[in-house]
Scaffold this active site. Structure first.
Site, PDB file in Angstrom:
ATOM      1  N   HIS A   1       0.861  -1.189   0.000  1.00  0.00           N
ATOM      2  CA  HIS A   1       0.000   0.000   0.000  1.00  0.00           C
ATOM      3  C   HIS A   1       0.892   1.233   0.000  1.00  0.00           C
ATOM      4  O   HIS A   1       1.250   1.759   1.051  1.00  0.00           O
ATOM      5  CB  HIS A   1      -0.922  -0.043   1.236  1.00  0.00           C
ATOM      6  CG  HIS A   1      -1.937   1.046   1.281  1.00  0.00           C
ATOM      7  ND1 HIS A   1      -3.150   0.901   1.922  1.00  0.00           N
ATOM      8  CD2 HIS A   1      -1.958   2.307   0.770  1.00  0.00           C
ATOM      9  CE1 HIS A   1      -3.850   2.008   1.806  1.00  0.00           C
ATOM     10  NE2 HIS A   1      -3.144   2.887   1.122  1.00  0.00           N
TER      11      HIS A   1
ATOM     12  N   HIS B   1       1.247   4.763  -2.488  1.00  0.00           N
ATOM     13  CA  HIS B   1       0.844   5.568  -3.655  1.00  0.00           C
ATOM     14  C   HIS B   1       2.112   6.219  -4.184  1.00  0.00           C
ATOM     15  O   HIS B   1       2.751   6.984  -3.444  1.00  0.00           O
ATOM     16  CB  HIS B   1      -0.154   6.644  -3.245  1.00  0.00           C
ATOM     17  CG  HIS B   1      -1.406   6.092  -2.640  1.00  0.00           C
ATOM     18  ND1 HIS B   1      -2.563   5.905  -3.347  1.00  0.00           N
ATOM     19  CD2 HIS B   1      -1.670   5.655  -1.368  1.00  0.00           C
ATOM     20  CE1 HIS B   1      -3.496   5.398  -2.559  1.00  0.00           C
ATOM     21  NE2 HIS B   1      -2.976   5.227  -1.347  1.00  0.00           N
TER      22      HIS B   1
ATOM     23  N   HIS C   1      -9.560   0.875  -1.287  1.00  0.00           N
ATOM     24  CA  HIS C   1      -9.528   1.532   0.010  1.00  0.00           C
ATOM     25  C   HIS C   1     -10.948   1.463   0.583  1.00  0.00           C
ATOM     26  O   HIS C   1     -11.910   1.839  -0.106  1.00  0.00           O
ATOM     27  CB  HIS C   1      -9.152   3.010  -0.140  1.00  0.00           C
ATOM     28  CG  HIS C   1      -7.703   3.264  -0.393  1.00  0.00           C
ATOM     29  ND1 HIS C   1      -7.003   2.670  -1.412  1.00  0.00           N
ATOM     30  CD2 HIS C   1      -6.811   4.079   0.248  1.00  0.00           C
ATOM     31  CE1 HIS C   1      -5.751   3.106  -1.380  1.00  0.00           C
ATOM     32  NE2 HIS C   1      -5.607   3.957  -0.383  1.00  0.00           N
TER      33      HIS C   1
ATOM     34  N   GLU D   1     -11.284   3.324   5.931  1.00  0.00           N
ATOM     35  CA  GLU D   1     -10.258   4.259   6.436  1.00  0.00           C
ATOM     36  C   GLU D   1     -11.029   5.347   7.189  1.00  0.00           C
ATOM     37  O   GLU D   1     -10.996   5.405   8.407  1.00  0.00           O
ATOM     38  CB  GLU D   1      -9.446   4.840   5.266  1.00  0.00           C
ATOM     39  CG  GLU D   1      -8.366   5.839   5.688  1.00  0.00           C
ATOM     40  CD  GLU D   1      -7.690   6.530   4.493  1.00  0.00           C
ATOM     41  OE1 GLU D   1      -8.242   6.546   3.379  1.00  0.00           O
ATOM     42  OE2 GLU D   1      -6.583   7.105   4.709  1.00  0.00           O
TER      43      GLU D   1
ATOM     44  N   ASP E   1       1.718   4.028   2.787  1.00  0.00           N
ATOM     45  CA  ASP E   1       0.675   4.867   2.172  1.00  0.00           C
ATOM     46  C   ASP E   1       1.289   6.004   1.330  1.00  0.00           C
ATOM     47  O   ASP E   1       1.419   5.852   0.111  1.00  0.00           O
ATOM     48  CB  ASP E   1      -0.280   5.401   3.253  1.00  0.00           C
ATOM     49  CG  ASP E   1      -1.678   5.706   2.726  1.00  0.00           C
ATOM     50  OD1 ASP E   1      -1.960   5.417   1.548  1.00  0.00           O
ATOM     51  OD2 ASP E   1      -2.513   6.224   3.504  1.00  0.00           O
ATOM     52  N   ASP E   2       1.634   7.119   1.994  1.00  0.00           N
ATOM     53  CA  ASP E   2       2.196   8.289   1.303  1.00  0.00           C
ATOM     54  C   ASP E   2       3.386   8.789   2.127  1.00  0.00           C
ATOM     55  O   ASP E   2       3.284   9.808   2.818  1.00  0.00           O
ATOM     56  CB  ASP E   2       1.124   9.385   1.190  1.00  0.00           C
ATOM     57  CG  ASP E   2      -0.104   8.899   0.438  1.00  0.00           C
ATOM     58  OD1 ASP E   2      -0.040   8.800  -0.803  1.00  0.00           O
ATOM     59  OD2 ASP E   2      -1.121   8.582   1.098  1.00  0.00           O
TER      60      ASP E   2
HETATM   61  N1  ADE Z   1      -4.644   8.631  -2.013  1.00  0.00           N
HETATM   62  C1  ADE Z   1      -3.414   8.726  -1.507  1.00  0.00           C
HETATM   63  N2  ADE Z   1      -3.417   8.367  -0.220  1.00  0.00           N
HETATM   64  C2  ADE Z   1      -4.695   8.030   0.098  1.00  0.00           C
HETATM   65  C3  ADE Z   1      -5.348   7.567   1.267  1.00  0.00           C
HETATM   66  N3  ADE Z   1      -4.696   7.364   2.417  1.00  0.00           N
HETATM   67  N4  ADE Z   1      -6.676   7.340   1.214  1.00  0.00           N
HETATM   68  C4  ADE Z   1      -7.341   7.540   0.085  1.00  0.00           C
HETATM   69  N5  ADE Z   1      -6.780   7.973  -1.043  1.00  0.00           N
HETATM   70  C5  ADE Z   1      -5.467   8.214  -1.045  1.00  0.00           C
HETATM   71 ZN    ZN Z   2      -3.798   4.707   0.437  1.00  0.00          ZN
END
Ligand code: ADE
Ligand code: ZN
Length: 339
Positions: free
Chosen positions: A14, A16, A194, A197, A275-276
């Site tokens: 996971h 991005h 997703h 969340e 994630d990011d």
């Molecule tokens: N796009 C990038 N990170 C995300 C996240 N945590 N939830 C939904 N969309 C995303």
């Molecule tokens: Zn994500």
């Protein structure tokens, strides 16, 4: 233990790719492509990364992605992520990309996917890290836009293992994309989404029943629904949990309140992911290090998370078994000091 965390073989499922855009690279690409940024410096950008919820993050994430214009930019971004992941002991990565974020600005789909693919091949050659690509639809955009994106992806079917669903969750339930996922599955893509969340457990059920997903991205809100937890356990549906992300986006107020340990104790196939990472302050090893310390995980918990990461991946059964055996043989705390 921190050395053990870094050297233990693991998969990241996971991530991005646009969320791995570090401010330094954002500034370099802005300069290269003549794009104006709303920050005067790298420090100012980092200081702006204080979020109140998912949407407040997405606003900056899409803004930052505007510097990605050329195939070479997608190559550089992906190469940097794979290098960083490899240094964290990631042996295999399954990488999300958001084509609509780029095609809506006039960047050709081909430039995005070719740049990413070339970097995946180069990294495999250089360090041995393997990776697969997952194309996400932005759920706050229309179904028509997603269908068009699916059409654009068809010539690259061999480069993309699965489709996914991301962006603003609440108000955009999985059911909205049932027809898109049905079309994608018919073309041979696997699927993930997703769900849970910020959205309710019902979205997780919809992702399973209507999008036929192989795993749930995040899914942390499943604990609100004991019957759903029983189903996730019985069907061994993996959750790609992102602890530092959840705290940054205030899904949990503090890391100490994160439910990851409870998810593990409920017998679910939990994996840990970043994630990011450029926005949330940590790549995968940092996520593992932070939860180990704050949630008092044992070395066995960390090994289980690493095993789960391969079990939940789209690798072949033989490849999964090879990694699971390697984790089994991995010498942990005994020689921590020498690692
Ligand atoms: N796009 C990038 N990170 C995300 C996240 N945590 N939830 C939904 N969309 C995303
Ligand atoms: Zn994500």
């Amino acid at each position: 233990m921190d050395n053990m965390i870094r050297s233990l073989p693991k998969a990241e499922l996971h991530i991005h790719i646009e969320g791995s855009l570090e401010p330094e690279m954002m500034f370099a690409l802005a300069e290269r492509n003549g794009v104006r940024l709303p920050y005067r410096s790298v420090e100012e950008a980092r200081a702006a990364y204080a979020f109140s919820d998912l949407q407040s993050f997405l606003d900056l994430y899409y803004e930052g992605a505007r510097v990605l214009m050329e195939e070479a930019d997608f190559f550089d971004l992906t190469a940097a992520y794979l290098k960083r992941a490899h240094s964290d002991g990631v042996r295999h990565a399954e990488i999300f990309f958001d084509p609509q974020t780029h095609t809506d600005r006039g960047v050709p789909f081909a430039a995005v996917v070719s740049g990413i693919h070339a970097a995946q091949a180069a990294a495999a050659e250089e360090s041995g890290i393997s990776s697969k690509l997952i194309m996400c639809f932005l759920r706050d955009l229309s179904v028509d836009s997603a269908l068009q994106t699916l059409q654009q992806a068809l010539p690259y079917r061999e480069w993309i293992v699965a489709v996914g669903l991301d962006s603003a969750e609440v108000g955009h339930p999985p059911e909205k994309f049932a027809a898109v996922f049905e079309a994608a599955l018919k073309k041979g893509f696997l699927s993930v989404a997703h769900a849970g969340e910020e959205g309710p457990p019902e979205y997780i059920r919809q992702a399973l029943d209507l999008l036929h997903v192989s795993r749930i991205d995040h899914g942390v809100r499943c604990l609100e629904d004991p019957e759903l937890v029983d189903r996730l356990r019985a069907e061994r549906v993996p959750l790609t949990v992102c602890p530092l992300s959840n705290v940054k986006l205030r899904v949990f107020k503090t890391l100490a309140e994160h439910n990851l340990k409870r998810l593990l104790d409920a017998g679910l196939c939990v994996t840990v992911n970043s994630d990011d990472p450029a926005y949330f302050g940590g790549y995968v090893a940092e996520n593992l290090r932070a939860i180990r310390k704050t949630l008092h995980l044992t070395e066995d918990d960390i090994r289980a998370l690493a095993r789960n990461s391969f079990e939940a991946s789209f690798l072949s059964e033989e490849e999964k078994q090879r990694y699971v055996d390697e984790i089994e043989r991995f010498e942990g705390s005994r020689d921590c000091g020498s690692r």
